[in-house]
Design a protein around this motif. Structure first.
Motif, short mmCIF file in Angstrom:
data_model
loop_
_atom_site.label_atom_id
_atom_site.label_comp_id
_atom_site.label_asym_id
_atom_site.label_seq_id
_atom_site.Cartn_x
_atom_site.Cartn_y
_atom_site.Cartn_z
N TYR A 39 61.80 2.73 -7.67
CA TYR A 39 62.86 2.84 -7.12
C TYR A 39 63.51 1.95 -6.72
O TYR A 39 63.16 1.42 -5.23
CB TYR A 39 63.10 4.46 -5.71
N GLU A 40 64.47 1.06 -6.99
CA GLU A 40 65.30 0.08 -6.92
C GLU A 40 67.13 0.39 -6.75
O GLU A 40 67.54 0.95 -7.72
CB GLU A 40 65.09 -0.69 -7.98
N SER A 41 67.42 -0.02 -5.46
CA SER A 41 68.82 0.26 -6.04
C SER A 41 70.26 -0.21 -6.77
O SER A 41 70.25 0.15 -7.20
CB SER A 41 69.03 0.08 -4.36
N ILE A 52 62.97 -20.77 -6.64
CA ILE A 52 61.94 -20.76 -6.23
C ILE A 52 60.46 -21.27 -6.24
O ILE A 52 59.91 -21.77 -7.68
CB ILE A 52 61.09 -19.28 -6.54
N GLY A 53 60.16 -22.12 -5.50
CA GLY A 53 58.94 -22.57 -5.39
C GLY A 53 58.05 -21.25 -5.38
O GLY A 53 57.63 -21.09 -4.27
N VAL A 54 56.91 -21.70 -5.83
CA VAL A 54 55.67 -20.81 -6.42
C VAL A 54 54.39 -21.99 -5.63
O VAL A 54 53.86 -22.50 -6.32
CB VAL A 54 55.06 -20.06 -6.80
N GLY A 322 56.28 -7.69 1.90
CA GLY A 322 57.52 -8.78 2.25
C GLY A 322 58.60 -8.35 2.89
O GLY A 322 57.47 -8.71 3.95
N ASP A 323 60.12 -9.64 2.48
CA ASP A 323 60.42 -9.65 4.16
C ASP A 323 60.86 -8.19 4.68
O ASP A 323 60.91 -8.35 5.42
CB ASP A 323 61.88 -10.20 3.22
N ALA A 324 60.38 -6.87 3.77
CA ALA A 324 60.92 -6.11 4.99
C ALA A 324 60.17 -5.86 6.37
O ALA A 324 60.18 -5.27 7.03
CB ALA A 324 60.49 -5.00 3.94
#
Ligand SMILES: Cc1cc2nc3c(=O)[nH]c(=O)nc-3n(C[C@H](O)[C@H](O)[C@H](O)COP(=O)(O)OP(=O)(O)OC[C@H]3O[C@@H](n4cnc5c(N)ncnc54)[C@H](O)[C@@H]3O)c2cc1C
Length: 441
Positions: A39-41, A52-54, A322-324
């Motif tokens: 579910y994505e807003s 972005i660096g990986v 993750g960030d959450a």
């Protein structure tokens, strides 16, 4: 076929963490055991127009998930070439007219830099059709009963699941409800919102890309065309690296007010920015810097926020990812990497459990938080410390002002501590962490 009905897993958030989880579940071919909904807003899956660096740990995971060939095809060229080891960043003292290099960070493992949209596209291409995506579904609340979890969305729809993964980023609604339940608060209360709110790191960051041809025309030998760089100065630094096979350069100036670290953010977390907002802050810096920042395109300003440490990243049916769970400063380029690790460990735990024929999902939650929480925490702390070093605020640098000469031996020592700080994203293997998690399960 598995005898019992499929476990219904809801992933809230289709960012890098949520998508990597969907890739991992696809890679493990769990369609026999699982029904997965994302579910994505947003109405469309997008990524901020930035790089972005990986780094090696996350790279190893993405490789284990079968994405190496696709990732290699989209790599930016490296001055030292691939494979490893290669120059990760050349650090320069840049807050004076004649800047100079003081330290080269070589990472002895595989890593690469990407345009975020490229990385997202690769992830999307590796998700199996048994994962259902629902765009325009902003979670506003969930209610947990003994049997299931009911999800409520802003668009008025509801859904139910057996397990929910909050991969909904730094302002996670799942985290808000999760913490409210743990602390016995009403999840819609002001107190619950305050309790879960991220805090400001005191740093603002300007993010933008520039067409390499523009830089080439102005300064044909500009180091940023081929080399990832950290232009360092007092209370400020700029990260640059080529992306999209070198067609674009990602430019990220950071401006810090250390005394505001940990305060509540006043004003928007993200907004459009103009060059006039920050170019003057780098007025005395070396020419390469001037050339880059004045050519930045479509710039946005982000307040760098973090999530205060949580006592746990999972309860029986609810997982934060993750960030959450652990939004951090970007000074080790590892926030997404940590989300990728979370996803990988969680997916493999679930795989092992389900293939054992068990539905005791609390075993997955326990093993996940036991292993992933301390590792993510070490990245939060390590990232913060690196930011302090890049901006000449490490212990022993208190007397340094912008543009001051710094004795070579102090810069050498600083380089050494930056190097040690960078061991986190490569020294240990996620495969070992995963094994420890599986042992706990
Ligand atoms: C300047 C900067 C540079 C960075 N550089 C790097 C780097 O080089 N390497 C690195 O590894 N990391 C880097 N990071 C960190 C990285 O961007 C984040 O850690 C990463 O994007 C987190 O991924 P995520 O999936 O947890 O969250 P997000 O990417 O924020 O994704 C969350 C998703 O959830 C959706 N969502 C939000 N709320 C809801 C809701 N209520 N319901 C449904 N959906 C919702 C959002 O739309 C979004 O799609 C950087 C960060 C910054 C600020």
């Amino acid at each position: 076929m598995s005898a019992s009905p499929k476990l219904r897993l809801a992933i809230v958030g289709g960012g890098i963490g949520g998508l990597t989880l969907a890739v991992a579940l696809s890679h493990l071919r769990l369609d026999e055991f699982l029904h997965v909904d994302i579910y994505e807003s947003a109405v469309k899956l997008t990524q901020v127009g930035a790089g972005i660096g990986v780094f090696p740990r996350a790279w190893e995971v993405l490789k284990d998930l079968g994405m190496a060939a696709d990732l290699e095809a989209r790599m930016a060229p490296s001055p030292l070439g691939i494979p490893k080891p290669k120059l990760a960043f050349s650090f320069r003292k840049s807050d004076e007219r004649n800047g100079f290099p003081f330290f080269d960070l070589i990472i002895p493992g595989e890593y690469a830099t990407y345009h975020r949209a490229d990385l997202q596209e690769i992830l999307l291409n590796h998700i199996s059709s048994f994962v259902q995506s629902h765009l325009n579904h902003r979670l506003v609340n969930y209610n947990e009963s003994k049997e299931e979890i009911e999800l409520e969305f802003k668009n008025g729809e509801t859904a139910s699941c057996d397990m929910i993964v909050g991969a909904d980023g730094i302002n996670s609604v799942v985290r808000k409800v999760f913490l409210a339940r743990i602390h016995g608060l009403d999840s819609s209360s002001e107190e619950a919102a305050t309790n879960s709110a991220p805090v400001w790191s005191g740093t603002s960051v300007y993010r933008g890309l520039v067409d390499s041809e523009i830089i080439k025309r102005e300064l044909p030998n500009h180091s940023a065309l081929t080399t990832p760089l950290m232009y360092c100065g007092k209370n400020k630094h700029i990260v640059t690296y080529p992306v999209s096979q070198g067609r674009l350069i990602n430019i990220v100036p950071f401006v810090s007010e250390l005394e505001k670290e940990g305060s509540a953010l006043r004003g928007p977390a993200i907004e459009e920015a103009n060059l006039q907002d920050f170019v003057h802050l780098f007025a005395g810096w070396e020419d390469e810097v001037q050339c880059l920042i004045k050519n930045m395109n479509k710039v946005s300003r982000w307040a760098v926020q973090t999530v205060n440490p949580l006592d746990t990243h999972a309860t029986e049916r609810v997982i934060l990812l993750g960030d959450a769970a652990h939004a951090m400063t970007p000074h080790l380029g590892s926030g997404a990497g940590q989300a990728i690790e979370d996803a990988h460990v969680f997916a493999n735990l679930l795989d092992r459990l389900l293939r054992q024929g068990s539905r005791d999902i609390h075993r997955v939650s326990n093993a996940y938080t036991a292993i992933r929480r301390p590792i993510a925490r070490s990245f939060v702390v390590g990232s913060r410390d690196q930011g302090i070093r890049y901006e000449f605020n490490a212990p022993g640098f208190e007397d340094i002002q912008e543009g001051d000469a710094i004795p070579p031996d102090r810069l050498r020592k600083l380089g050494k501590s930056i190097e040690e700080g960078w061991e986190l994203p490569w020294k240990h293997s996620v495969r070992d962490d995963l094994q420890r998690a599986l042992d706990i399960l």
